[in-house]
Design a protein around this motif. Structure first.
Motif, PDB file in Angstrom:
ATOM      1  N   THR A 285       0.835  -1.150  -0.013  1.00 36.57           N
ATOM      2  CA  THR A 285       0.214  -0.154   0.047  1.00 36.57           C
ATOM      3  C   THR A 285       0.787   1.084   0.115  1.00 36.57           C
ATOM      4  O   THR A 285       2.142   1.083   0.073  1.00 36.57           O
ATOM      5  N   LYS A 286       0.240   2.356  -0.133  1.00 34.23           N
ATOM      6  CA  LYS A 286       0.743   3.775  -0.189  1.00 34.23           C
ATOM      7  C   LYS A 286       1.464   3.881   1.334  1.00 34.23           C
ATOM      8  O   LYS A 286       0.953   3.726   2.204  1.00 34.23           O
ATOM      9  N   ASP A 287       2.208   4.829   1.495  1.00 31.42           N
ATOM     10  CA  ASP A 287       3.135   5.294   2.634  1.00 31.42           C
ATOM     11  C   ASP A 287       1.995   5.752   3.730  1.00 31.42           C
ATOM     12  O   ASP A 287       2.015   5.714   4.824  1.00 31.42           O
ATOM     13  N   ALA A 288       1.007   6.449   2.927  1.00 31.56           N
ATOM     14  CA  ALA A 288      -0.313   7.112   3.782  1.00 31.56           C
ATOM     15  C   ALA A 288      -0.983   5.982   4.853  1.00 31.56           C
ATOM     16  O   ALA A 288      -1.438   6.431   5.668  1.00 31.56           O
ATOM     17  N   PHE A 289      -0.906   4.759   4.297  1.00 30.76           N
ATOM     18  CA  PHE A 289      -1.603   3.745   4.979  1.00 30.76           C
ATOM     19  C   PHE A 289      -0.737   2.833   6.044  1.00 30.76           C
ATOM     20  O   PHE A 289      -1.159   1.967   6.376  1.00 30.76           O
ATOM     21  N   LYS A 290       0.467   3.240   5.957  1.00 30.98           N
ATOM     22  CA  LYS A 290       1.237   2.418   6.865  1.00 30.98           C
ATOM     23  C   LYS A 290       1.181   1.902   8.091  1.00 30.98           C
ATOM     24  O   LYS A 290       1.325   0.668   8.679  1.00 30.98           O
ATOM     25  N   ARG A 291       0.515   2.634   8.790  1.00 28.91           N
ATOM     26  CA  ARG A 291       0.014   2.305  10.045  1.00 28.91           C
ATOM     27  C   ARG A 291      -1.434   2.038  10.273  1.00 28.91           C
ATOM     28  O   ARG A 291      -2.031   1.491  11.348  1.00 28.91           O
ATOM     29  N   ASN A 292      -2.101   1.823   9.106  1.00 27.95           N
ATOM     30  CA  ASN A 292      -3.466   1.011   9.105  1.00 27.95           C
ATOM     31  C   ASN A 292      -3.161  -0.505   8.240  1.00 27.95           C
ATOM     32  O   ASN A 292      -4.294  -1.215   8.522  1.00 27.95           O
ATOM     33  N   ILE A 293      -2.128  -0.639   7.883  1.00 24.97           N
ATOM     34  CA  ILE A 293      -1.930  -2.054   7.130  1.00 24.97           C
ATOM     35  C   ILE A 293      -2.094  -3.252   8.041  1.00 24.97           C
ATOM     36  O   ILE A 293      -1.794  -3.321   9.020  1.00 24.97           O
TER      37      ILE A 293
END
Length: 957
Positions: A285-293
């Motif tokens: 995924t994109k970096d923006a979602f790294k803490r939601n992955i």
């Protein structure tokens, strides 16, 4: 009588203590027999009245002969079915040194990073390969399968949607049927609408929060979605793509045309089909979602010495910590298979991977032109490996001729799908052409394959040809000879502690023997080479094995039937709750949505309940760790009108056989609910009691715990569920291969029987143990646990015990009092590494404690060695308590000690090098050295780096 008829029993190899050792342990416990200990431990009211009705135990030789007969019943035809599963060539150096190597398959999940640097590096390599190939910034360390990865992506994008009123997940019609099936299952409890519609801008309505694309599509066609993605983003709609990882060496990666998430299956990277699994799914995924992955992420940090180190990042997101608020499920990884896929990428490198993909594409193009030369229409103008050939009314004749030549194609509404794979040869193309030619009353001689091979044209539009580099890191460009690859694999293996080195005493995780004989059939072609959608008359060996395993596990659990579809423990929990939900709905009681869960429960329980759309109500536990029956009754009666279920673990998560369990089940039933039993602690039940006998309605079994499937460094696992008679109609079905009735819930996993190939391991365990061996294993597990408890009680406080002071198969050591001396439970866990042991389960289910489970497989000598280590550590703590050692500068706070630290020229610590490295005599003979010092967890979370750093950073480190 002479010994001439003596037959060695497998159980004598599986169970650790010899008969004389067991007697010594029993004497230490103050009992005269094992049965006396069991009577003191397991409540009489839940004890089975008769032995399990199982076949007589086979010898190891006898089992291998039987399973060979089963394997031979499977017909391994050439598979061109595709649909996400392809035949592969497993490099021998990987098969022998990883898949068949207990140094890799008996590791535990890498929570103790200092003794897991090898598999952490291999998983970081996996993340890097996935990130490179998908064109996205962040990837996780694997998920269960492509369909459940797609469902995880849907939920992540739904949770992160900007327009909170949007509830539609737009799905291309050209998607794998098993993926759509699982998406439907997961969407329903959250009120998400799965809308199957063409991916056109006109369908991007205001109620859509995300769109799902198959790339290449299920029929093999390839299209450009850049404009569609841009239009979606303009309306704040996100894009999820399910991609073929191998195709991305030739196709423009979705990340480059704007995809927000890319999921898929890494099976093509050297992992056998295995009738459906296990295979490592990927999620990028994109970096923006790294803490939601979702799932595990391996991150780069440093150790106490400032050196490069790896760890599992962002662990606080996980279910055992955040429970129903978690964004990561601790049971969603396929680590061993991700490791295999990563080594495949390392071994072949960027050019080797591209060569494999190009050869597949060239053979597909050759077949395309040959079939067109015969007069067939092939509908895919652009494709990677899959053709869709129109045959109309000739489907039956073609299918018959294909089967005569031992070929399997994918048949769909007058068309034939043909997916070329890594194992396909020029001779295979000739055979396929011959089959199609015969239907046209022609022959192979009517097609000049050699001539066509010199005139191949591109099947990929210029706009979709990949131009960007991938796998550029040195790790993917350094180990292409077998000798170099072998040394690289071994260099990583040497950094990891596994069951090859010592017992792994993890409470709730049951790290027991994975016997060699159980593992042998796993790599046989007749088990590994079958496509999960192969015609049923080709899979009779598998079906006999699955049906017999169903009968055996049903007998062991006291249930009517099993479903083998869930491919992890948490998937089993989810499936069981969805079955209960369907049962209530069939009775017009769909409003029942309250799930009671004890405060002591596994963290997966509330998370699974939340996924199933249930509201969790917590039930109190008393000071002994047991369910507070009065509070349970009050909560059940309070919510009787809406009571869905109780989730209960037995023996309890605190390691105790609760006396009131039958009454607990009766209370739930009296108030209209069903009882879901978590089977994590089934190792203390088999042969002595059962979920069905106790009163449970559903139970999942962790086959990777009680039934000997290896943990593999954090997966594979299997979590089949057993149910009582009235729930059988609702067991999971499957869109492609029916495995349940019309009332069955839709699929919970991609393959009809989950990770079917590893069922061979549990089948072997039961077949070779038999009733007597399985019961003896349970009794021995209880003996080993109580022996450790008795040895440690003068040194550590044991938190909970049963009515007679006995624990079940595990116990909790209370370490909270050591905080007064500045010693944390983590210090004990790290110091155990210096003694050559993996830590027990840390701070679960009670913060500041160690949960110890020895299993039945460990000998008295190993149990004593472990106890000696913990007793020695207690003496080190006592030195701090007495002021003889500094609270901050002591041997525990500096643990673990690496060879580099201990052998350094300078040594300025207040204890000796001998104390650091060799605190007990056995270590001088057999020492396992942690490869890094204590890792810096907070640094790794603050600065999240989850792909291989540039080589310059290695050099600096």
């Amino acid at each position: 009588m002479s010994n001439v008829f003596y037959q060695e029993k497998f159980q004598d190899r599986h169970n650790g203590p010899r008969a004389e050792e067991a007697q010594e342990m029993l004497a230490f416990l103050g009992v005269s027999s094992l049965d006396e200990l069991i009577e003191q431990t397991v409540p009489s009211q839940i004890r089975l009245k008769k032995p399990l009705a199982l076949p007589e135990a086979l010898s190891e030789k006898g089992y291998l002969a039987k399973v060979k007969q089963l394997a031979d019943k499977n017909k391994v035809f050439k598979s061109y079915i595709g649909q996400g599963y392809y035949d592969v060539t497993v490099p021998g150096v990987i098969q022998r040194n990883v898949l068949e190597n207990p140094g890799w398959y008996t590791q535990y999940t890498p929570y103790q990073a200092e003794i897991a640097q090898g598999r952490l590096q291999a998983l970081l390599n996996f993340q890097t390969a996935v990130s490179d190939l998908t064109g996205l910034e962040v990837a996780n360390a694997s998920l269960l399968d492509e369909a459940t990865a797609a469902a995880e992506a849907m939920f992540m994008l739904y949770s992160a949607r900007k327009n909170k009123a949007a509830h539609v997940f737009l799905v291309t019609p050209n998607v794998y049927p098993q993926t759509l099936d699982v998406l439907q299952t997961r969407a329903m409890p959250f009120g998400v609408e799965i809308r199957v519609a063409d991916l056109e801008e006109s369908n991007l309505s205001d109620d859509v929060f995300a769109a799902f694309i198959q790339y290449p599509a299920a029929d093999g066609s390839v299209a450009d979605f850049a404009n569609f993605t841009a239009a979606a983003h303009a309306q704040q709609i996100t894009i999820c793509v399910a991609a073929d990882l191998l195709s991305l060496t030739l196709l423009t990666p979705p990340g480059e045309w704007g995809a927000d998430v890319v999921v898929g299956n890494s099976q093509r990277f050297g992992v056998p089909m295995g009738f459906g699994g296990p295979h490592a799914a990927f999620f990028a995924t994109k970096d923006a979602f790294k803490r939601n992955i979702p799932g595990r992420i391996i991150g780069v940090t440093s150790d106490a010495n400032g050196d490069y180190a790896l760890r599992m990042a962002l662990q606080t997101r996980e279910q055992h910590i955040r429970r129903d608020k978690a964004s990561s499920n601790i049971c969603t990884a396929q680590a061993l298979l991700a490791i295999m896929a990563s080594f495949y990428a390392v071994y072949h490198g960027p050019q080797g991977i591209k060569n494999i993909a190009s050869r597949i594409n060239d053979l597909a193009k050759l077949l395309d032109q040959a079939l067109q030369a015969l007069g067939y229409e092939q509908t895919n103008a652009a494709y990677f490996d899959t053709l869709r050939v129109v045959v109309g009314d000739h489907v039956g004749a073609l299918k018959g001729e294909a089967l005569n030549n031992e070929l399997n194609f994918f048949y769909n509404e007058g068309t034939v799908g043909i997916s070329i794979d890594e194992t396909t040869t020029f001779e295979d193309i000739q055979t396929i052409v011959k089959v199609f030619a015969k239907i046209k009353a022609k022959s192979l001689n009517d097609v000049d394959l050699n001539g066509l091979a010199t005139e191949l044209t591109s099947s990929i539009p210029e706009a979709l040809v990949r131009t960007s580099a991938y796998l550029t890191h040195p790790v993917f460009n350094s180990y292409h000879s077998e000798s170099e690859m072998l040394r690289y694999i071994k260099s990583l293996e040497s950094k990891d502690l596994s069951l090859c080195h010592s017992m792994i005493p993890l409470g709730s995780c049951t790290m027991k023997l994975n016997a060699t004989t159980e593992m042998v059939p796993l790599t046989w072609a007749h088990f590994g080479g079958l496509h999960p959608f192969a015609p049923v008359d080709q899979t009779s060996g598998y079906m006999q094995l699955i049906n017999e395993l169903n009968d055996w596990l049903s007998e062991i659990t006291g249930f009517a039937k099993m479903s083998f579809q869930p491919n992890s423990g948490a998937q089993g929990e989810y499936a069981g709750l969805m079955v209960i939900r369907a049962y209530h709905e069939s009775r017009s009681e769909g409003h029942r949505n309250i799930c009671l869960i004890p405060a002591s429960a596994h963290g997966t329980n509330p998370a699974s309940a939340s996924m199933a759309g249930l509201k969790v109500v917590v039930v109190k536990c008393d000071e002994l760790g047991n369910i507070d029956v009065a509070d349970l009754r009050a909560r059940a009666e309070e919510h009787a009108a809406n009571l869905n279920s109780l989730m209960v673990t037995y023996p309890s998560t605190h390691g105790v056989f609760e006396e009131s369990i039958i009454e607990i089940c009766e209370i739930i039933h009296a108030n209209g609910g069903q009882v879901y039993m978590d089977g994590a602690n089934m190792n203390a039940q088999v042969g002595l009691t059962s979920p069905g006998f106790i009163g449970a309605d559903v139970c999942h079994l962790n086959l990777h715990k009680t039934f000997c499937i290896p943990h593999g460094g954090g997966g594979p696992g299997m979590g089949p569920i057993g149910v009582v008679e009235h729930l059988v109609p609702f067991l999971p079905n499957h869109e492609v291969i029916a495995v349940s009735g019309d009332e069955g819930i839709s699929a919970v996993s991609a393959a009809p029987f989950g990770s079917a190939s590893i069922l061979t391991i549990s089948y072997a365990y039961i077949a070779m143990m038999g009733e007597d061996g399985l019961t003896a294993a349970t009794k021995t597990a209880i003996l080993n646990a109580n022996y450790i408890k008795a040895r440690l009680e003068g040194h550590y406080s044991v938190l909970y015990a049963g009515a007679n002071g006995r624990c079940a198969h595990e116990m909790i050591l209370d370490c909270r009092g050591f905080k007064n001396a500045g010693i944390e439970v983590a210090d004990i866990a790290k110091r155990l590494m210096d003694y050559g042991f993996h830590a027990p389960t840390v701070s679960f289910p009670v913060a500041g404690t160690l949960m110890v489970e020895p299993t039945e497989s460990e000998s008295k000598a190993e149990l004593d060695r472990f106890c000696d280590a913990l007793i020695a550590i207690r003496a080190e703590i006592a030195a701090v308590e007495a002021g003889d050692a500094d609270q901050k500068d002591n041997v525990l706070k500096h643990a673990p000690h690496t060879a580099e630290v201990v052998t350094a020229d300078a040594w300025n610590r207040p204890y000796s090098r001998q104390t650091a490295a060799y605190p007990l005599p056995y270590l001088k003979v057999n020492k396992f050295w942690p490869s890094v010092g204590r890792v810096n967890d907070s640094q790794g979370d603050r600065t999240l780096i989850c792909s291989c750093p540039p080589i310059e950073e290695y050099a600096e480190a």
